[in-house]
Design a protein around this motif. Structure first.
Motif: not given
Length: 204
Positions: A62-64, A66-73, A104-113, A115-119
């Motif tokens: 769910y977290v991955v 969610d962060k992917y969709m935010k990055l996409h947007r 910054s939260q945006d940068f942290k979100d990007m790093v998290f996403l 480094t947490n690849d998910s199919l």
């Protein structure tokens, strides 16, 4: 994905749970995370966690997602600003993300996403025929960008969706290389521009 009870949470509690999940999964690999790590920070009973998610893997996905969709947007925001020059819009996004403070939260979100690849982030939802469907509207907007950029070889929505995922993969590939090599903005942009030149002109 989250259970129905999760979506019935009040906005404040849902935001708090989102942040706790992000913090826990950012700090530890999922194999090292325990439900207790989450419920203790939320000050809720262990059983409550299972009201919202099937298990830790479900919460992590769910977290991955969610962060992917935010990055996409966010990427799409920059693309829409340069409607007739898709690649310039992406370059603007890369300049923006690489200029952010690492705290910054945006940068942290990007790093998290990255480094947490998910199919799950690659999973495609069938294109709905209902013009009122939000996904249909997104695809329709994307196809307008494709048309305005004169990508004439892309003619169907199915091809458009494949191209969209290809573009997102290009962006994430550039960002992963940027992070792995501790590059600065100029090195990131140089790498991106080289890859775009291959797309536009070919390598033969």
């Amino acid at each position: 994905m989250p259970k129905e009870a999760f979506y019935r949470l009040g906005e404040s509690k849902k935001s708090q749970l989102d942040q706790v999940l992000f913090n826990v999964f950012s700090a530890n690999h999922i194999s090292q995370v325990k439900v207790a790590d989450i419920v203790s920070q939320m000050n809720m009973a262990r059983g409550s966690f299972y009201n919202y998610f099937e298990d830790l893997a479900d919460a992590h996905e769910y977290v991955v997602r969610d962060k992917y969709m935010k990055l996409h947007r966010k990427i799409m925001e920059f693309i829409y600003q340069k409607q007739t020059d898709l690649f310039a819009g992406i370059e603007d996004y890369l300049r923006w993300i690489s200029s952010l403070d690492e705290d910054s939260q945006d940068f942290k979100d990007m790093v998290f996403l990255l480094t947490n690849d998910s199919l799950r982030s690659y999973k495609r939802i069938p294109i709905a025929a209902n013009s009122e469907n939000s996904q249909y509207k997104m695809i329709d907007s994307w196809m307008k960008i494709v048309d305005e950029n004169n990508f004439t070889k892309i003619q169907t929505k199915e091809e458009g969706m494949t191209f969209l995922f290809f573009i997102m993969e290009l962006v994430t590939n550039c960002l992963k290389t940027y992070l792995a090599n501790s590059w600065d903005e100029n090195q990131l942009i140089c790498d991106y521009q080289m890859k775009v030149s291959w797309l536009k002109s070919g390598i033969l």
